[in-house]
Design an enzyme around this catalytic site. Structure first.
Site, PDB file in Angstrom:
ATOM      1  N   ARG A  68       0.794  -1.225   0.000  1.00  7.48           N
ATOM      2  CA  ARG A  68       0.000   0.000   0.000  1.00  7.48           C
ATOM      3  C   ARG A  68       0.831   1.282   0.000  1.00  7.48           C
ATOM      4  O   ARG A  68       0.570   2.198  -0.775  1.00  7.48           O
ATOM      5  CB  ARG A  68      -0.918   0.046   1.234  1.00  7.48           C
ATOM      6  CG  ARG A  68      -2.200  -0.702   1.073  1.00  7.48           C
ATOM      7  CD  ARG A  68      -2.590  -1.308   2.385  1.00  7.48           C
ATOM      8  NE  ARG A  68      -1.608  -2.333   2.697  1.00  7.48           N
ATOM      9  CZ  ARG A  68      -1.714  -3.598   2.273  1.00  7.48           C
ATOM     10  NH1 ARG A  68      -2.757  -3.975   1.614  1.00  7.48           N
ATOM     11  NH2 ARG A  68      -0.757  -4.487   2.540  1.00  7.48           N
ATOM     12  N   THR A  69       1.822   1.336   0.871  1.00 12.44           N
ATOM     13  CA  THR A  69       2.536   2.605   1.022  1.00 12.44           C
ATOM     14  C   THR A  69       3.273   2.947  -0.274  1.00 12.44           C
ATOM     15  O   THR A  69       3.151   4.048  -0.812  1.00 12.44           O
ATOM     16  CB  THR A  69       3.518   2.529   2.210  1.00 12.44           C
ATOM     17  OG1 THR A  69       2.797   2.043   3.336  1.00 12.44           O
ATOM     18  CG2 THR A  69       4.113   3.884   2.523  1.00 12.44           C
TER      19      THR A  69
ATOM     20  N   LYS B 118      26.313  -4.360  -2.136  1.00 11.64           N
ATOM     21  CA  LYS B 118      27.791  -4.390  -2.223  1.00 11.64           C
ATOM     22  C   LYS B 118      28.434  -3.740  -0.997  1.00 11.64           C
ATOM     23  O   LYS B 118      29.642  -3.583  -0.951  1.00 11.64           O
ATOM     24  CB  LYS B 118      28.247  -3.619  -3.477  1.00 11.64           C
ATOM     25  CG  LYS B 118      27.693  -4.157  -4.777  1.00 11.64           C
ATOM     26  CD  LYS B 118      28.138  -3.233  -5.924  1.00 11.64           C
ATOM     27  CE  LYS B 118      27.222  -3.376  -7.118  1.00 11.64           C
ATOM     28  NZ  LYS B 118      27.294  -2.204  -8.000  1.00 11.64           N
TER      29      LYS B 118
ATOM     30  N   ARG C  68      11.345   3.570   3.276  1.00 12.79           N
ATOM     31  CA  ARG C  68      10.990   2.627   4.354  1.00 12.79           C
ATOM     32  C   ARG C  68      12.245   1.825   4.694  1.00 12.79           C
ATOM     33  O   ARG C  68      12.954   1.363   3.795  1.00 12.79           O
ATOM     34  CB  ARG C  68       9.881   1.677   3.915  1.00 12.79           C
ATOM     35  CG  ARG C  68       9.653   0.561   4.931  1.00 12.79           C
ATOM     36  CD  ARG C  68       8.434  -0.260   4.627  1.00 12.79           C
ATOM     37  NE  ARG C  68       7.217   0.498   4.887  1.00 12.79           N
ATOM     38  CZ  ARG C  68       5.994  -0.005   4.804  1.00 12.79           C
ATOM     39  NH1 ARG C  68       5.827  -1.274   4.481  1.00 12.79           N
ATOM     40  NH2 ARG C  68       4.931   0.740   5.042  1.00 12.79           N
TER      41      ARG C  68
ATOM     42  N   HIS D 103       5.103   5.774  11.433  1.00 12.78           N
ATOM     43  CA  HIS D 103       4.624   5.652  10.041  1.00 12.78           C
ATOM     44  C   HIS D 103       3.696   6.854   9.821  1.00 12.78           C
ATOM     45  O   HIS D 103       2.479   6.713   9.745  1.00 12.78           O
ATOM     46  CB  HIS D 103       3.883   4.326   9.895  1.00 12.78           C
ATOM     47  CG  HIS D 103       3.615   3.898   8.487  1.00 12.78           C
ATOM     48  ND1 HIS D 103       3.819   4.707   7.379  1.00 12.78           N
ATOM     49  CD2 HIS D 103       3.158   2.708   8.000  1.00 12.78           C
ATOM     50  CE1 HIS D 103       3.478   4.039   6.287  1.00 12.78           C
ATOM     51  NE2 HIS D 103       3.082   2.829   6.628  1.00 12.78           N
TER      52      HIS D 103
HETATM   53  N1   CP Z   1      -0.147   0.074   5.784  1.00  7.62           N
HETATM   54  C1   CP Z   1       1.039  -0.261   5.251  1.00  7.62           C
HETATM   55  O1   CP Z   1       2.109   0.288   5.601  1.00  7.62           O
HETATM   56  O2   CP Z   1       0.970  -1.247   4.297  1.00  7.62           O
HETATM   57  P1   CP Z   1       2.188  -1.765   3.454  1.00  7.62           P
HETATM   58  O3   CP Z   1       3.141  -2.451   4.397  1.00  7.62           O
HETATM   59  O4   CP Z   1       1.601  -2.707   2.437  1.00  7.62           O
HETATM   60  O5   CP Z   1       2.859  -0.581   2.818  1.00  7.62           O
END
Ligand code: CP
Length: 302
Positions: A51-52, A80, A101, A129
């Site tokens: 999603r993110t 590397k 991320r 998040h």
């Molecule tokens: N909600 C969320 O962070 O989903 P993903 O891990 O799929 O990005």
């Protein structure tokens, strides 16, 4: 917000949240606006995501920008031995904004300190998040018509669930009552409870999920974060403790909505999906509009 990294939900004020939510609503009404032409957004995902990453990329595409990046650090020169600093300093030469991320808490803050372009934290370990939180606020406001004075139940992994930590901080501006439901091992960490104590915000901790659910305005379900456990036996003990089933919703408020940042594993039975109170897939859709608003605000685009 212009040119400012978004690393923690604390980086933005209540007024900033509300501006983002208003802008997200505009994007929901008209999501294809070519204001990002000529701009490049880098998405660097050192951990898996559906999603993110895809909602950020969808947001950039709808705004007419371009996306570069990787979905697996093993396909980059990190494999590397390149450091995070060198990776960020390089990618900052190729992009106007970096969305990252990473599994290590604090990595996004560090990246923002070495980057010449703004960095957006798309999740750093069990820490925060913040873009998920902004889309959660958008979803709560859209379904409840307000953010103030809501009774919010947060269920599942309150220890490792980074989305609940950011959500708790953001909602603290709106006088919520929290109900935390988790196994003992996954309780809300003390630092967050101290934060609520200092702000004078009411919270209750239960282990019985169904006893008080009729009082909830929002039930925010979470996945037990298997990837954060050092002992797999501990995970096995708690992985299926809370499973929301459709019959458990019979006496809940008419306007109550079930949110989940997703992905789910077992914690919401599929028989809930058809219930009008299930809102998690619309919540994921709201991620596109909210992330359009975040990108436009940081890049100062009208
Ligand atoms: N909600 C969320 O962070 O989903 P993903 O891990 O799929 O990005």
């Amino acid at each position: 917000m212009k040119n400012k990294s978004l690393i923690s939900i604390n980086d933005y004020s209540k007024e900033d949240y509300l501006k983002i939510l208003d802008l997200a609503e505009e994007f929901e009404n008209n999501s294809v606006q070519k204001i990002l032409e000529g701009k490049v957004v880098a998405t660097l995902f050192f951990e898996p995501s559906t999603r993110t990453r895809l909602s950020f990329e969808s947001a950039v595409n709808k705004l007419g920008g371009k996306v570069i990046g990787f979905t697996d650090a093993a396909s980059s020169s990190v494999q590397k031995g390149e450091t995070l600093k060198d990776t960020i300093m390089t990618v900052a030469n190729y992009s106007d904004l970096i969305v990252m991320r990473h599994p290590i808490e604090g990595s996004a803050r560090y990246a923002s300190e070495v980057s010449k372009v703004p960095v957006v934290n798309a999740g750093d370990g069990a820490n925060q998040h913040p873009t998920q939180t902004l889309l959660d606020l958008y979803s709560i406001k859209k379904t409840q018509g307000k953010l103030e004075n809501l009774n919010i139940f947060i269920v599942g992994d309150l220890k490792y669930g980074r989305t609940v930590h950011s959500l708790l901080i953001a909602m603290s501006h709106f006088n919520p009552t929290f109900n935390f439901i988790s196994p003992d091992f996954l309780k809300m960490p003390d630092e967050y409870k101290l934060f609520l104590d200092e702000k004078g915000i009411k919270y209750y901790e239960h282990s019985d999920f169904t006893k008080y659910i009729d009082q909830a305005d929002i039930v925010y379900m979470t996945r037990v974060q298997k990837e954060r456990f050092s002992d797999p036996i501990e995970y096995e003990k708690v992985k299926n403790v809370y499973i929301l089933k459709n019959k458990m919703l019979e006496n809940t408020k008419e306007n109550m909505r079930i949110l989940h940042p997703l992905p789910r594993v077992n914690e919401i039975n599929e028989d809930v999906d058809a219930n009008p109170k299930a809102y998690y897939f619309q919540q994921a859709e709201n991620g596109v509009y909210t992330r359009q608003a975040i990108i436009a605000s940081i890049l100062g685009l009208k």
